[in-house]
Design a protein around this motif. Structure first.
Motif, mmCIF file in Angstrom:
data_model
loop_
_atom_site.group_PDB
_atom_site.id
_atom_site.type_symbol
_atom_site.label_atom_id
_atom_site.label_comp_id
_atom_site.label_asym_id
_atom_site.label_seq_id
_atom_site.Cartn_x
_atom_site.Cartn_y
_atom_site.Cartn_z
ATOM 1 N N PHE A 64 0.839 -1.199 0.000
ATOM 2 C CA PHE A 64 0.000 0.000 0.000
ATOM 3 C C PHE A 64 0.879 1.256 0.000
ATOM 4 O O PHE A 64 0.627 2.212 -0.733
ATOM 5 C CB PHE A 64 -0.926 0.011 1.224
ATOM 6 N N TRP A 65 1.923 1.248 0.825
ATOM 7 C CA TRP A 65 2.862 2.370 0.834
ATOM 8 C C TRP A 65 3.493 2.546 -0.536
ATOM 9 O O TRP A 65 3.597 3.655 -1.053
ATOM 10 C CB TRP A 65 3.954 2.139 1.892
ATOM 11 N N GLN A 66 3.925 1.417 -1.119
ATOM 12 C CA GLN A 66 4.567 1.479 -2.440
ATOM 13 C C GLN A 66 3.600 2.079 -3.468
ATOM 14 O O GLN A 66 3.988 2.923 -4.283
ATOM 15 C CB GLN A 66 4.977 0.066 -2.856
ATOM 16 N N ILE A 67 2.346 1.641 -3.431
ATOM 17 C CA ILE A 67 1.349 2.183 -4.370
ATOM 18 C C ILE A 67 1.259 3.695 -4.200
ATOM 19 O O ILE A 67 1.229 4.447 -5.185
ATOM 20 C CB ILE A 67 -0.035 1.535 -4.144
ATOM 21 N N GLY A 68 1.214 4.127 -2.937
ATOM 22 C CA GLY A 68 1.169 5.556 -2.672
ATOM 23 C C GLY A 68 2.333 6.282 -3.340
ATOM 24 O O GLY A 68 2.148 7.303 -4.026
ATOM 25 N N PHE A 69 3.539 5.724 -3.167
ATOM 26 C CA PHE A 69 4.715 6.370 -3.746
ATOM 27 C C PHE A 69 4.702 6.349 -5.269
ATOM 28 O O PHE A 69 5.162 7.281 -5.922
ATOM 29 C CB PHE A 69 6.004 5.685 -3.246
ATOM 30 N N VAL A 70 4.162 5.283 -5.860
ATOM 31 C CA VAL A 70 4.165 5.168 -7.325
ATOM 32 C C VAL A 70 3.123 6.090 -7.947
ATOM 33 O O VAL A 70 3.396 6.800 -8.918
ATOM 34 C CB VAL A 70 3.920 3.702 -7.752
ATOM 35 N N LEU A 71 1.905 6.075 -7.380
ATOM 36 C CA LEU A 71 0.823 6.819 -8.027
ATOM 37 C C LEU A 71 0.783 8.291 -7.617
ATOM 38 O O LEU A 71 0.387 9.140 -8.405
ATOM 39 C CB LEU A 71 -0.527 6.164 -7.729
ATOM 40 N N TYR A 72 1.166 8.572 -6.366
ATOM 41 C CA TYR A 72 1.123 9.963 -5.893
ATOM 42 C C TYR A 72 2.468 10.327 -5.287
ATOM 43 O O TYR A 72 2.564 10.511 -4.074
ATOM 44 C CB TYR A 72 0.003 10.136 -4.871
ATOM 45 N N PRO A 73 3.526 10.369 -6.123
ATOM 46 C CA PRO A 73 4.855 10.630 -5.572
ATOM 47 C C PRO A 73 4.863 11.940 -4.793
ATOM 48 O O PRO A 73 4.399 12.970 -5.312
ATOM 49 C CB PRO A 73 5.749 10.687 -6.805
ATOM 50 N N PRO A 74 5.352 11.925 -3.541
ATOM 51 C CA PRO A 74 5.428 13.160 -2.756
ATOM 52 C C PRO A 74 6.259 14.194 -3.517
ATOM 53 O O PRO A 74 7.160 13.848 -4.280
ATOM 54 C CB PRO A 74 6.146 12.699 -1.482
ATOM 55 N N SER A 75 5.953 15.412 -3.287
ATOM 56 C CA SER A 75 6.644 16.491 -4.015
ATOM 57 C C SER A 75 8.141 16.334 -3.840
ATOM 58 O O SER A 75 8.639 15.983 -2.774
ATOM 59 C CB SER A 75 6.198 17.843 -3.461
ATOM 60 N N GLY A 76 8.882 16.586 -4.912
ATOM 61 C CA GLY A 76 10.321 16.407 -4.881
ATOM 62 C C GLY A 76 10.744 15.159 -5.636
ATOM 63 O O GLY A 76 11.813 15.105 -6.229
ATOM 64 N N LEU A 77 9.864 14.133 -5.615
ATOM 65 C CA LEU A 77 10.178 12.905 -6.358
ATOM 66 C C LEU A 77 9.609 13.002 -7.769
ATOM 67 O O LEU A 77 8.585 13.650 -8.001
ATOM 68 C CB LEU A 77 9.591 11.692 -5.646
ATOM 69 N N ALA A 78 10.274 12.312 -8.697
ATOM 70 C CA ALA A 78 9.829 12.339 -10.096
ATOM 71 C C ALA A 78 8.529 11.557 -10.260
ATOM 72 O O ALA A 78 8.261 10.607 -9.521
ATOM 73 C CB ALA A 78 10.913 11.739 -10.977
ATOM 74 N N GLU A 79 7.724 11.982 -11.197
ATOM 75 C CA GLU A 79 6.522 11.236 -11.544
ATOM 76 C C GLU A 79 6.907 9.941 -12.260
ATOM 77 O O GLU A 79 7.922 9.873 -12.942
ATOM 78 C CB GLU A 79 5.647 12.070 -12.500
ATOM 79 N N TRP A 80 6.075 8.905 -12.114
ATOM 80 C CA TRP A 80 6.296 7.663 -12.848
ATOM 81 C C TRP A 80 5.541 7.743 -14.174
ATOM 82 O O TRP A 80 4.398 8.191 -14.210
ATOM 83 C CB TRP A 80 5.769 6.476 -12.061
#
Lengths: 275, 275, 275, 275
Positions: free
Chosen positions: A194-210
């Motif tokens: 679930f955490w990973q999904i969060g990071f992939v679909l809604y990358p926190p600001s500062g991280l690149a979009e997938w």
């Protein structure tokens, strides 16, 4: 729930439950294996623990349902918007339904262990049903999304349906520590994913979009899922070893006072799962 | 690994493991069936053998992982190429992940049989998980390939998931010689099919190329898979018969010295799988 | 049967059967658990009850078959219209076939419990086959319909195949009250879902039509299915609690007259399912 | 084998085998249930019967393989036509492969019951594998055919894989008469369905051709499959009742001569499946 927090929250809950299960079942297995370890826990304590676990799951599910309904932007129990002829906040309703079934599982577990009314294995069956329903709703949840979005949620289904299958198997093989720890592992996997999904679909600001349509991302994500699984296995192993070590260490320090006296008590104190 | 050697290597490994399993389980079954055969092997020897098997699997998996990472053209632990914004050598990473899970299975088998820490059936469950993960990665491995390429790898999945299912069944039916030999058979099938894939996709110089889009080739390959299966069944049968014959021949030549003395030892020496 | 009544009728039948099963199995479980409750029912009564149940199912199936054939607009046993070279009323024939298999299940249940001719578990196997055939016919029933129509019928299949699987499991785990109540639950779910299908596809006059192609409707319907499931679970729980309470209340009011006399009779009166 | 005879031949074989199994397993069940019926058959007779059954299956499979290879138009062991760069008579080779696995099953059954070399359950596992392989080849056999052709063969797969599953279950639940009769039923279903396929795809002269693309035909065929199933169930029931009746009638006519003498022999004569 289409945001980072909406995935981090259930992820954290599943991680906590997974860790708790790993510890609980490791401890019970250790007390069953080590003769005389019965004095570290009694059947009454175990039942009390199960009742508490059931109550906690029930309360969290109710909080979850209320949050989905009454949080800012929630449907507040409105299901259909007659003005615009449209269903209202279907997502929130779906999540509330998932919480509902976990709440039922908690209530059943509470009843089974607090009273004599229902057969023991019912708690596992209801837990299996709760997992199955969660997976079932996710399965019909993915229409019209981008490839990567669909893929990460499909991978989640393996953990969810795997958990449901394990719980159903426990109806017939209750007290099998391997199934219990496998369930804990799959629960941890679900949480961290679930955490990973969060990071992939809604990358926190500062991280690149997938890039949602790049097939290489999809290939990487599949592999990443296996790493999460390996990590969950490792976590359960560490918990299991720690618990086993602590139980054995305690038993050495506090030698049984009167063996003759304990003999009959011991038998009574054995885990109810063993029956 | 998109070359002939990359398929011949795992193929050879699986063939060796399959043969080893066929021999091991045939031998244990023969010693369990023939009274007095206990003196050909003891429980301690069996455990030592299992520990060695676990260590060998673990070492080979680690060598495999290192080879995938550091061989010429490997990713050398670089996962993402920030310059070209591209995942680096995803194939090698995937194969390393497969090796990782087989390494975990080896480590678990080693732990289970060398110590008393973990429940016995854990080695089969972890082996099942390793096979499942291998199949799972192959399943999402085939995007955008030609028809025949997809087809030969899909056929491989039957052997892999069959092996996983057999190993999971052994968690509940441990010591069932039929399941053990079926696992050996499916492992042999996997090994010989890897060789076949190598020949089909990367025909060694001198041999004609296969038309990747001809449906007749696909039909032939399906049938060919069945022949590999029949061949694997035959191999296991030959190994089983040889081992049984050797055990019985040895028992005749070396008669038990003192039956009374052996009686108690025998019981102790019986396979732990029988329990 | 493409109308509201055509879905309300089987829905009602399945609801009644589901309620009946929930009550029956709860009662038997209660009498098995409470010592001395054997005097509330005897083995002979149980068998008589099963025979009656079998006869009722058989009669209703025959009535259903006759209705499908000879009601207004039915095919009256004509299968093929040679004039227009077309199959005649295939729908009615399909429904009659479904009834046929439930009729067989009823006849088998009647035979198993009225005579000693057939093995006991045959009634569950035949029931499983009847459910499976129902699902099998529905599966190939949906060609060329609108999205929502297909979706609501696909959801129905979960309840039907779930019922079939539960009945098959009972062949090997007879007398497991959890499986029996799960079967009752799935039967209730099927019944209430038939009503829902009727309302969705053929809304009674006064209600708005459903947009058959709106994906949001499909999402809502999936969730609605879960609510039906939760409702069915609740119903079975209520029935179970009521029956348990009534059995215990009756036992208190009518104390056993002569314990010594009852002892041998009790044993004989135990449920045949327990064996 | 794309003609009427090519489907009628295997159909007839499966019908004969299904009838034989229905009779055999009914007879053994009847002798196990009726005390004293042991004198109608002995364990040695049973084994001899199994050996004969194995030999017959083996011989028929070999005849089948030879016929596929050397009959007019067969490939005569040529696999690849280098001149036209084309596989030679792939169909015949596929059918020969199916026969090969049934031949293996026959050989294994013969070995298991004639010698003590192999574990008893191996005959069921090999039979399961033979059915599975048959289904597996059919599964990849259907590319590019017309809709109805694909559909009738897909329906066949239910009977084939059902038979495989039943045989695998018998590995763990040997001697369960319900599984044995279910296997007989599915075998009969397969046999009669082969005939049906022949009539649908290659209607004998005088009968009308079937429209291969009419969806109504496909709907009818699905229902027709259920009728075949009901018919197979009925046939097995009739065989079962006849055999039971004959066994009981014979037992009445020939009363046991000396009970004391029979007592020990009886025990020895019980079916080996019961163990």
């Amino acid at each position: 729930m289409g945001n980072f927090k909406g995935h981090a929250l259930p992820g954290t809950l599943f991680l906590i439950v997974g860790l708790w299960w790993a510890g609980k079942f490791s401890f019970w297995y250790a007390t069953r294996r080590n003769k005389g370890a019965g004095r570290l826990t009694s059947r009454a304590t175990q039942r009390r623990l199960e009742v508490i676990e059931g109550s906690v799951i029930l309360s969290f599910s109710m909080i979850g349902m209320l949050a989905e309904q009454f949080a800012v932007g929630g449907p507040r129990l409105h299901l259909y918007d007659y003005a615009s002829q449209h269903w209202d906040q279907l997502m929130n309703w779906q999540h509330a339904t998932m919480y509902l079934f976990f709440g039922l599982a908690g209530a059943v577990s509470l009843t089974v262990h607090a009273t004599e009314a229902a057969p023991l294995a019912l708690d596992r069956m209801m837990l299996g049903i709760a997992f199955f329903t969660e997976g079932f709703l996710f399965l019909y949840h993915l229409h019209g999304r981008t490839m990567l979005d669909v893929h990460v949620h499909q991978l989640l289904l393996y953990a969810i349906f795997g958990g449901a299958l394990t719980a159903f198997l426990e109806v017939f093989h209750r007290g099998n520590v391997l199934l219990e720890l496998l369930r804990a592992t799959l629960c941890l996997l679900q949480g961290s994913w679930f955490w990973q999904i969060g990071f992939v679909l809604y990358p926190p600001s500062g991280l690149a979009e997938w890039d949602q349509k790049d097939h290489n991302n999809s290939m990487f994500i599949t592999m990443c899922y296996c790493w999460h699984f390996a990590f969950a296995l490792l976590t359960v192993t560490v918990v299991y070893c720690t618990v086993s070590w602590v139980v054995r260490a305690r038993l050495k320090r506090t030698p049984p006072m009167e063996m003759g006296l304990l003999k009959t008590t011991d038998k009574e104190q054995e885990s109810e799962d063993e029956i």
